[in-house]
Motif scaffolding. Structure first.
Motif, short mmCIF file in Angstrom:
data_model
loop_
_atom_site.label_atom_id
_atom_site.label_comp_id
_atom_site.label_asym_id
_atom_site.label_seq_id
_atom_site.Cartn_x
_atom_site.Cartn_y
_atom_site.Cartn_z
N GLY A 1 -8.22 -6.96 -24.98
CA GLY A 1 -6.70 -6.80 -25.01
C GLY A 1 -6.45 -5.42 -24.38
N THR A 2 -7.21 -4.82 -23.68
CA THR A 2 -7.23 -3.46 -23.08
C THR A 2 -7.48 -3.36 -21.66
N ALA A 3 -6.90 -2.64 -20.88
CA ALA A 3 -7.13 -2.59 -19.34
C ALA A 3 -7.70 -1.44 -19.22
N HIS A 4 -8.93 -1.48 -18.24
CA HIS A 4 -9.77 -0.43 -17.88
C HIS A 4 -9.89 -0.52 -16.30
N TRP A 5 -10.17 0.71 -15.57
CA TRP A 5 -10.42 0.61 -14.26
C TRP A 5 -12.02 1.13 -14.34
N LEU A 6 -12.84 0.27 -13.75
CA LEU A 6 -14.43 0.56 -13.60
C LEU A 6 -14.91 0.42 -12.04
N THR A 7 -15.64 1.30 -11.64
CA THR A 7 -16.13 1.40 -10.47
C THR A 7 -17.43 0.67 -10.65
N VAL B 1 -9.35 4.44 -19.05
CA VAL B 1 -8.59 3.53 -19.89
C VAL B 1 -7.10 3.45 -18.85
N LEU B 2 -6.58 2.30 -18.77
CA LEU B 2 -5.32 2.37 -18.28
C LEU B 2 -4.35 1.92 -19.37
N ARG B 3 -4.64 1.13 -20.41
CA ARG B 3 -4.06 0.83 -21.27
C ARG B 3 -4.85 0.44 -22.58
N ALA B 4 -4.44 0.85 -23.74
CA ALA B 4 -5.20 0.67 -25.00
C ALA B 4 -4.26 1.10 -26.14
N GLU B 5 -3.41 0.14 -26.57
CA GLU B 5 -2.62 0.46 -27.78
C GLU B 5 -2.76 -0.34 -28.80
N PRO B 6 -2.86 0.04 -30.16
CA PRO B 6 -2.78 -0.89 -31.15
C PRO B 6 -1.46 -1.75 -31.10
N GLY B 7 -1.71 -3.09 -31.27
CA GLY B 7 -0.37 -3.93 -31.38
C GLY B 7 0.07 -4.45 -29.93
N GLY C 1 14.63 -2.20 -16.31
CA GLY C 1 14.73 -0.96 -15.36
C GLY C 1 14.89 0.27 -16.27
N MET C 2 14.82 0.21 -17.27
CA MET C 2 14.85 1.37 -18.25
C MET C 2 13.45 2.28 -18.26
N SER C 3 13.46 3.53 -17.71
CA SER C 3 12.26 4.38 -17.39
C SER C 3 11.80 4.60 -19.11
N ALA C 4 10.19 4.40 -18.84
CA ALA C 4 9.47 4.77 -20.19
C ALA C 4 9.10 6.26 -19.92
N SER C 5 8.75 6.85 -21.15
CA SER C 5 8.40 8.24 -21.08
C SER C 5 7.00 8.59 -21.06
N TRP C 6 6.19 7.67 -21.27
CA TRP C 6 4.85 7.70 -21.66
C TRP C 6 4.01 7.82 -20.32
N THR C 7 2.89 8.63 -20.37
CA THR C 7 2.37 8.79 -18.84
C THR C 7 0.79 9.11 -19.45
N ALA C 8 -0.10 8.70 -18.60
CA ALA C 8 -1.63 8.94 -18.85
C ALA C 8 -2.24 9.38 -17.62
N PRO C 9 -2.68 10.66 -17.32
CA PRO C 9 -3.31 11.14 -16.11
C PRO C 9 -4.43 10.46 -15.84
N LEU C 10 -4.82 10.50 -14.41
CA LEU C 10 -5.93 9.74 -14.01
C LEU C 10 -6.30 10.64 -12.76
N THR C 11 -7.43 11.18 -12.69
CA THR C 11 -7.97 11.90 -11.71
C THR C 11 -8.31 11.21 -10.35
N ALA C 12 -8.20 11.41 -9.22
CA ALA C 12 -8.94 10.58 -8.15
C ALA C 12 -10.31 11.22 -7.81
N THR C 13 -11.24 10.61 -7.45
CA THR C 13 -12.49 11.08 -7.22
C THR C 13 -12.97 10.49 -5.90
N CYS C 14 -13.43 11.59 -4.97
CA CYS C 14 -13.76 11.08 -3.55
C CYS C 14 -15.21 11.56 -3.57
N SER C 15 -15.87 11.00 -2.65
CA SER C 15 -17.52 11.40 -2.26
C SER C 15 -17.15 11.93 -0.81
N SER C 16 -18.22 13.02 -0.74
CA SER C 16 -18.05 13.75 0.54
C SER C 16 -18.33 12.71 1.67
#
Length: 402
Positions: A291-297, A305-311, A387-402
């Motif tokens: 029930g939670t969403a994740h981004w995996l390389t 973790v994209l989304r993990a909230e109880p309930g 269409g009502m904006s939500a106020s929650w954000t979660a930072p996610l850093t981009a990672t690049c190889s040389s």
């Protein structure tokens, strides 16, 4: 019940306990849905309904034996044990071979595994036999406690053949309440009914006269009533109650379940992947885990973790099709969407504007998209479908190889 032993269901198993109360022990250890355990008249066997091998079927075992035996192969969800016949066969009901689950029929099932014999009672969901007397309950597809105070046309009704001539008479035809769990106690017919708004125990003579109420429980229905011909046992709110006779007052049995109880034991939750979808580059995936969403390389790097909230349950995550980033960039796609159990909510990731070594993915703007570009590293933003904006954000850093 039989003599000083009582059988009942708890933790998906059949149990035995002293009638006077005390420590109970398991009779089965299948950990499968079971119901309606019944002693044979001589007390040497117990029959019950079990879904151990798939759907509900009739099982029986010697009280001193080592294994149970499956007696039916009906493959019908309405199959259930209801007691024993006078000649020592298991009395069961099923809708197998009929076009509707309400077309239940009673059968005598022999212990030797032979052919079950249909009984001439018509469509019934219960039957109780005592000598020539037969009491049946009309065919219903649910227990009355699952539809409390129902007064419609399919309410359970009691029919009685008091002489054994095959002619059944309906009792309490002018009472729209539900009547079920019919059983013979001496010369009287005992049963459960919700005439007063809650399921309680009543009794009457075979012709329906001399009606008496024996219990006055409130809040919970009395359920699963059974008798050995003189005593009556039933459950209320998960507790067992007994009447020593129809002239006695009911009392609660003090029974303790012994041994381990695996159905309620703590255990680690498995990391089970529910669904996943790779991005267009094949370098990473968005994954649902419990029930939670994740981004995996796919090769290395931390999981995001994209989304993990109880309930709130997330399911069916899918990355949207976006322009490809530079070679070696392991940044998530411009948008990732998934379904959520939260009312009227969808989720989307808006990309970073820039990152060292990576080209900028142009943001796509909707009514809820901020007009100014997002900061380096980006954020996860979700909005309601209205269409009502939500106020929650979660930072996610981009990672690049040389």
């Amino acid at each position: 019940m039989h003599d000083d032993l009582l059988t009942f269901v708890a933790d998906d198993d059949v149990w035995l306990a002293p009638v006077g109360g005390g420590r109970a022990w398991r009779f089965t250890a299948d950990q499968a849905a079971v119901s309606h355990p019944r002693f044979s008249s001589d007390g040497t066997h117990i029959a019950w309904t079990s879904a151990r091998e798939g759907g509900p079927e009739v099982f029986a075992a010697d009280l001193e034996g080592a294994e149970s035996e499956r007696l039916t192969h009906w493959g019908n969800a309405m199959t259930g044990v209801r007691g024993w016949t006078e000649d020592g066969n298991v009395l069961a009901v099923t809708a197998a071979g009929h076009g509707s689950r309400t077309r239940l029929w009673a059968y005598a099932v022999p212990l030797d595994g032979g052919q079950a014999k249909a009984l001439p009672y018509g469509r019934v969901s219960e039957a109780a036999v005592s000598g020539p007397k037969v009491a049946t309950v009309s065919a219903v597809w649910r227990e009355p406690s699952q539809w409390k105070r129902y007064r419609g046309g399919t309410a359970a009704k009691i029919w009685v053949d008091a002489t054994g001539d095959g002619e059944f008479t309906r009792l309490f035809a002018d009472n729209p309440a539900q009547h079920w769990s019919a059983m013979w106690v001496g010369e009287r017919l005992a049963f459960l009914a919700d005439t007063d708004g809650d399921g309680n125990l009543y009794s009457c003579l075979p012709d329906g006269s001399d009606l008496r109420q024996h219990t006055t429980h409130r809040g919970f229905y009395a359920r699963h009533a059974a008798s050995d011909g003189s005593r009556v046992v039933y459950s209320v709110g998960g507790e067992l109650w007994m009447l020593e006779s129809l002239a006695a007052e009911p009392y609660k049995l003090d029974i303790t379940l012994g041994g381990p109880r695996p159905a309620r034991a703590k255990r680690p939750a498995p990391s089970k992947v529910g669904s996943f979808a790779p991005d267009r580059t094949g370098r990473a995936s968005v994954v649902e885990i419990r029930g939670t969403a994740h981004w995996l390389t796919h090769r290395d790097g931390p999981a995001g973790v994209l989304r993990a909230e109880p309930g709130v349950r997330v399911r069916l995550p899918r990355p949207s099709t976006t322009p490809a980033g530079p070679s070696g960039c392991r940044t998530p796609p411009a948008r990732t969407r998934w379904r959520s159990a939260h009312p009227a909510v969808r989720f989307a990731r808006w990309p970073p504007v820039s990152s060292a070594g990576c080209s900028t993915w142009p943001p796509r703007r909707t009514a809820s998209t901020p007009r100014s570009p997002l900061t380096t590293g980006g954020s996860w933003r979700w909005t309601s479908t209205s269409g009502m904006s939500a106020s929650w954000t979660a930072p996610l850093t981009a990672t690049c190889s040389s």
